[in-house]
Design a protein around this motif. Structure first.
Motif, PDB file in Angstrom:
ATOM      1  N   ASP A 209       0.831  -1.199   0.000  1.00 16.58           N
ATOM      2  CA  ASP A 209       0.000   0.000   0.000  1.00 16.58           C
ATOM      3  C   ASP A 209       0.868   1.252   0.000  1.00 16.58           C
ATOM      4  N   ASP A 210       2.017   1.168   0.652  1.00 15.53           N
ATOM      5  CA  ASP A 210       2.977   2.277   0.671  1.00 15.53           C
ATOM      6  C   ASP A 210       3.578   2.479  -0.707  1.00 15.53           C
ATOM      7  N   ILE A 211       4.183   1.447  -1.268  1.00 17.66           N
ATOM      8  CA  ILE A 211       4.956   1.636  -2.492  1.00 17.66           C
ATOM      9  C   ILE A 211       4.078   1.879  -3.718  1.00 17.66           C
ATOM     10  N   VAL A 212       2.858   1.340  -3.696  1.00 17.19           N
ATOM     11  CA  VAL A 212       1.956   1.546  -4.836  1.00 17.19           C
ATOM     12  C   VAL A 212       1.080   2.766  -4.615  1.00 17.19           C
ATOM     13  N   GLY A 213       0.358   2.781  -3.509  1.00 16.79           N
ATOM     14  CA  GLY A 213      -0.610   3.836  -3.278  1.00 16.79           C
ATOM     15  C   GLY A 213       0.007   5.176  -2.954  1.00 16.79           C
ATOM     16  N   TYR A 214       1.161   5.168  -2.263  1.00 18.37           N
ATOM     17  CA  TYR A 214       1.765   6.430  -1.842  1.00 18.37           C
ATOM     18  C   TYR A 214       2.922   6.853  -2.734  1.00 18.37           C
ATOM     19  N   ARG A 215       3.836   5.928  -2.995  1.00 22.69           N
ATOM     20  CA  ARG A 215       5.020   6.303  -3.768  1.00 22.69           C
ATOM     21  C   ARG A 215       4.815   6.162  -5.273  1.00 22.69           C
ATOM     22  N   GLY A 216       3.759   5.474  -5.681  1.00 21.88           N
ATOM     23  CA  GLY A 216       3.422   5.415  -7.095  1.00 21.88           C
ATOM     24  C   GLY A 216       4.270   4.469  -7.923  1.00 21.88           C
ATOM     25  N   TRP A 217       4.801   3.410  -7.310  1.00 21.03           N
ATOM     26  CA  TRP A 217       5.580   2.443  -8.077  1.00 21.03           C
ATOM     27  C   TRP A 217       4.652   1.600  -8.956  1.00 21.03           C
ATOM     28  N   LEU A 218       5.121   1.248 -10.138  1.00 24.05           N
ATOM     29  CA  LEU A 218       4.380   0.345 -11.018  1.00 24.05           C
ATOM     30  C   LEU A 218       4.725  -1.094 -10.628  1.00 24.05           C
ATOM     31  N   HIS A 219       4.249  -1.475  -9.461  1.00 20.58           N
ATOM     32  CA  HIS A 219       4.610  -2.754  -8.862  1.00 20.58           C
ATOM     33  C   HIS A 219       4.151  -3.933  -9.704  1.00 20.58           C
ATOM     34  N   ARG A 220       3.113  -3.732 -10.498  1.00 15.72           N
ATOM     35  CA  ARG A 220       2.561  -4.861 -11.250  1.00 15.72           C
ATOM     36  C   ARG A 220       3.490  -5.360 -12.352  1.00 15.72           C
ATOM     37  N   VAL A 221       4.567  -4.620 -12.699  1.00 16.06           N
ATOM     38  CA  VAL A 221       5.475  -5.146 -13.725  1.00 16.06           C
ATOM     39  C   VAL A 221       6.213  -6.393 -13.241  1.00 16.06           C
ATOM     40  N   GLY A 222       6.110  -6.690 -11.963  1.00 16.14           N
ATOM     41  CA  GLY A 222       6.744  -7.905 -11.445  1.00 16.14           C
ATOM     42  C   GLY A 222       5.768  -9.020 -11.130  1.00 16.14           C
ATOM     43  N   ILE A 223       4.496  -8.858 -11.487  1.00 14.41           N
ATOM     44  CA  ILE A 223       3.491  -9.843 -11.071  1.00 14.41           C
ATOM     45  C   ILE A 223       3.474 -11.069 -11.975  1.00 14.41           C
ATOM     46  N   ASP A 224       4.302 -11.115 -13.022  1.00 14.20           N
ATOM     47  CA  ASP A 224       4.374 -12.306 -13.878  1.00 14.20           C
ATOM     48  C   ASP A 224       5.457 -13.258 -13.392  1.00 14.20           C
ATOM     49  N   ALA A 225       5.617 -13.318 -12.063  1.00 16.73           N
ATOM     50  CA  ALA A 225       6.549 -14.264 -11.428  1.00 16.73           C
ATOM     51  C   ALA A 225       7.980 -14.059 -11.889  1.00 16.73           C
ATOM     52  N   LYS A 226       8.439 -12.822 -11.918  1.00 13.19           N
ATOM     53  CA  LYS A 226       9.855 -12.553 -12.201  1.00 13.19           C
ATOM     54  C   LYS A 226      10.679 -13.072 -11.026  1.00 13.19           C
ATOM     55  N   ALA A 227      11.588 -13.987 -11.335  1.00 14.13           N
ATOM     56  CA  ALA A 227      12.241 -14.770 -10.285  1.00 14.13           C
ATOM     57  C   ALA A 227      13.747 -14.641 -10.351  1.00 14.13           C
ATOM     58  N   GLN A 228      14.359 -14.396  -9.197  1.00 13.83           N
ATOM     59  CA  GLN A 228      15.817 -14.313  -9.113  1.00 13.83           C
ATOM     60  C   GLN A 228      16.351 -15.387  -8.179  1.00 13.83           C
ATOM     61  N   ASN A 229      17.647 -15.593  -8.254  1.00 15.83           N
ATOM     62  CA  ASN A 229      18.354 -16.529  -7.399  1.00 15.83           C
ATOM     63  C   ASN A 229      19.419 -15.712  -6.681  1.00 15.83           C
ATOM     64  N   SER A 230      19.170 -15.353  -5.407  1.00 19.58           N
ATOM     65  CA  SER A 230      19.982 -14.359  -4.708  1.00 19.58           C
ATOM     66  C   SER A 230      20.970 -15.003  -3.748  1.00 19.58           C
ATOM     67  N   PRO A 231      22.266 -15.054  -4.127  1.00 15.16           N
ATOM     68  CA  PRO A 231      23.262 -15.562  -3.186  1.00 15.16           C
ATOM     69  C   PRO A 231      23.495 -14.581  -2.051  1.00 15.16           C
ATOM     70  N   CYS A 232      23.644 -15.097  -0.854  1.00 19.93           N
ATOM     71  CA  CYS A 232      23.888 -14.290   0.341  1.00 19.93           C
ATOM     72  C   CYS A 232      25.202 -14.760   0.969  1.00 19.93           C
ATOM     73  N   THR A 233      26.204 -13.884   0.978  1.00 23.90           N
ATOM     74  CA  THR A 233      27.554 -14.270   1.356  1.00 23.90           C
ATOM     75  C   THR A 233      28.053 -13.339   2.448  1.00 23.90           C
ATOM     76  N   SER A 234      28.394 -13.877   3.613  1.00 21.92           N
ATOM     77  CA  SER A 234      28.818 -13.021   4.716  1.00 21.92           C
ATOM     78  C   SER A 234      30.142 -12.343   4.392  1.00 21.92           C
ATOM     79  N   VAL A 235      30.338 -11.196   5.003  1.00 19.17           N
ATOM     80  CA  VAL A 235      31.517 -10.381   4.712  1.00 19.17           C
ATOM     81  C   VAL A 235      31.933  -9.660   5.993  1.00 19.17           C
ATOM     82  N   PRO A 236      33.235  -9.556   6.269  1.00 18.15           N
ATOM     83  CA  PRO A 236      33.666  -8.783   7.431  1.00 18.15           C
ATOM     84  C   PRO A 236      33.223  -7.328   7.277  1.00 18.15           C
ATOM     85  N   ILE A 237      32.853  -6.702   8.367  1.00 15.76           N
ATOM     86  CA  ILE A 237      32.301  -5.361   8.330  1.00 15.76           C
ATOM     87  C   ILE A 237      33.236  -4.378   7.613  1.00 15.76           C
ATOM     88  N   HIS A 238      34.538  -4.506   7.791  1.00 17.45           N
ATOM     89  CA  HIS A 238      35.459  -3.536   7.185  1.00 17.45           C
ATOM     90  C   HIS A 238      35.663  -3.781   5.686  1.00 17.45           C
TER      91      HIS A 238
END
Length: 504
Positions: free
Chosen positions: A151-180
């Motif tokens: 409701d925030d991103i569509v109704g308030y910020r006006g994003w065209l959120h529906r461009v992702g509703i056709d199941a656009k799918a990613q494979n996101s690797p998550c790799t820890s890293v030292p803070i510095h």
């Protein structure tokens, strides 16, 4: 849209590669026809089959619908729509054998997902977006998961959120890293994104049409933000004009200037996608808000006025506010007084030193690779051994690059920061058909291979190496099936299904 879920929290940032995680998104289709499918009982079915094996499971609901099942392996549920699954695997120990441990978790998850989906005659399609799903507003509203943040991103910020509703799918690797090393890692993984885009391209079709792009999914962010209410929303998904100097610089780029703060939680412990937030009056940046004693706003759920007092937790909460190709995600063990945070934010290396003292778990979330899974077509063309490395290949590549940061930085300097920014579009359009993109992919793979510790780790680069050598991406394979099949869209989907359904 990805976020730090409970599944990825707990990444140990003390040693690079100490923890490995993965967030998989999956296109759901009806078995046999390949048509898009909105799941009904999937999360509950998954929870039941795991509970039958003795695993303790917890269900999550929104607006009376069960949308997730959380256990010891993963938080498994839905992303933006009921046609798009999201599995956030809990992190595994890195180091020797880390990628093997991650692979075991990935394939346990995929087998369970298959079994749970079969109960409603559904399956996973190996694609970065559904080839023929509509994007119209009615379809969007019928499929959208009822998260308050939308409701925030569509109704308030006006994003065209529906461009992702056709199941656009990613494979996101998550790799820890030292803070510095966190800012260095964001720079490198962001700059080398064209290599990841090209090697894992898997979305040449949209709404039943050939797009002319190998990875059409990656156009989603530009289309979503282009006509948003705030121009800054478009800016913070694009690679900046120079590398970040440190994390303070990274957060100034994200939280100051022309980008109004996203709505902020009414309660300090609120969850990113789930709870009531506050729209700030006058649309200040987060930096402006944090430097004020308090700020008036309105609740997102009922628009009643409220006064919000800035807290250091708001700074941590807002970390998801950019949509770069790589993000640093983190969780703090404790918080400091807000004036101390603001003071350290202005000092070179100040955020790094402060967060180290507070206790921080942080990782790099790679957001570029399209979802790629083993299927009959890939097994036939590349062989079973290569096909089974496909879901892990982005993780191996990102891990190797981050373990070889100095060489990766040298590679970025050799190509040039702004040249790499331009190559991103070439990779989306042409993938490995572009000779310079292909050379970058080869050079990035070489840096990644040198950064991995053993042949056992390097074997998980198998899919990426196969694609590089054959110049045949997932998009090329899917496009050949589509173009070689006569008839209408339904006929083509039905013909594609047996070749591209997840095959384990």
């Amino acid at each position: 849209m990805t976020a730090m879920t409970e599944g990825q929290q707990g990444m140990d940032s003390g040693t690079a590669g100490q923890k490995l995680g993965l967030e998989m998104e999956m296109v759901v289709v009806r078995r046999g026809s390949g048509a898009g499918h909105a799941v009904q009982a999937y999360p509950a079915s998954l929870a039941r089959l795991r509970a039958d094996r003795g695993e303790t499971m917890a269900l999550g609901s929104l607006a009376g619908r069960v949308v997730s099942a959380r256990g010891t392996l993963a938080e498994s549920g839905l992303d933006n729509g009921f046609n798009l699954l999201e599995s956030a695997l809990h992190p595994v120990e890195g180091g020797p054998g880390g990628l093997d441990r991650l692979a075991a978790a990935v394939y346990t998850e995929l087998r369970d997902v298959q079994q749970a989906l079969a109960e409603e005659d559904a399956a996973v399609l190996n694609a970065g977006e559904h080839p023929a799903s509509p994007l119209d507003p009615d379809h969007y509203h019928a499929l959208r998961v009822p998260r308050p943040i939308y409701d925030d991103i569509v109704g308030y910020r006006g994003w065209l959120h529906r461009v992702g509703i056709d199941a656009k799918a990613q494979n996101s690797p998550c790799t820890s890293v030292p803070i510095h090393d966190a800012a260095r890692a964001v720079n490198v993984v962001t700059a080398l994104a064209p290599a990841f885009v090209a090697l894992f391209a898997n979305s040449p079709l949209e709404n039943g049409r050939v797009t002319g792009r190998k990875d059409n999914r990656m156009t989603m962010w530009d289309r979503m933000f282009r006509h948003a209410r705030f121009a800054g929303d478009l800016r913070v998904h694009r690679m900046p004009e120079r590398p970040f100097e440190d994390l303070g610089d990274y957060f100034r780029w994200m939280f100051e200037g022309d980008t109004p703060a996203r709505s902020l939680p009414l309660a300090s412990a609120s969850g990113y996608k789930h709870d009531t937030t506050v729209f700030l009056d006058g649309n200040p940046s987060l930096g402006q808000f944090l430097r004020a004693p308090s700020w008036p706003g309105r609740r997102s759920d009922n628009r009643e006025p409220v006064v919000l007092t800035p807290q250091t937790a708001h700074f941590e909460y807002a970390q998801f506010s950019n949509f770069l190709d790589a993000r640093w995600r983190y969780k703090l063990a404790s918080h400091c007084p807000l004036p101390e945070l603001l003071a350290q934010w202005r000092r070179p290396g100040g955020i790094e030193s402060l967060y180290a003292s507070l206790g921080v778990d942080g990782y790099i979330e790679g957001r570029v690779p399209s979802a790629v899974f083993p299927d009959r077509q890939l097994r036939r063309e590349a062989g079973d051994d290569i096909a089974l490395t496909a879901p892990l290949s982005p993780s191996a590549m990102q891990l190797g690059v981050m373990r070889n940061l100095a060489e990766a930085e040298r590679l970025v300097r050799d190509y040039g920061w702004l040249n790499l920014r331009r190559l991103r579009g070439n990779a989306i359009d042409a993938a490995l058909d572009d000779d310079l993109v292909r050379q970058l992919a080869a050079d990035t793979l070489a840096v990644a291979a040198a950064g991995l510790e053993s042949d056992a780790d390097r074997r998980w680069l198998g899919y990426a190496r196969y694609v590089l050598e054959s110049r045949r991406t997932g998009a090329d394979r899917l496009l050949s099936l589509w173009q070689d099949t006569p008839g209408d869209t339904a006929s083509r989907l039905a013909a594609i299904y047996p070749e591209r359904v997840l095959s384990l």
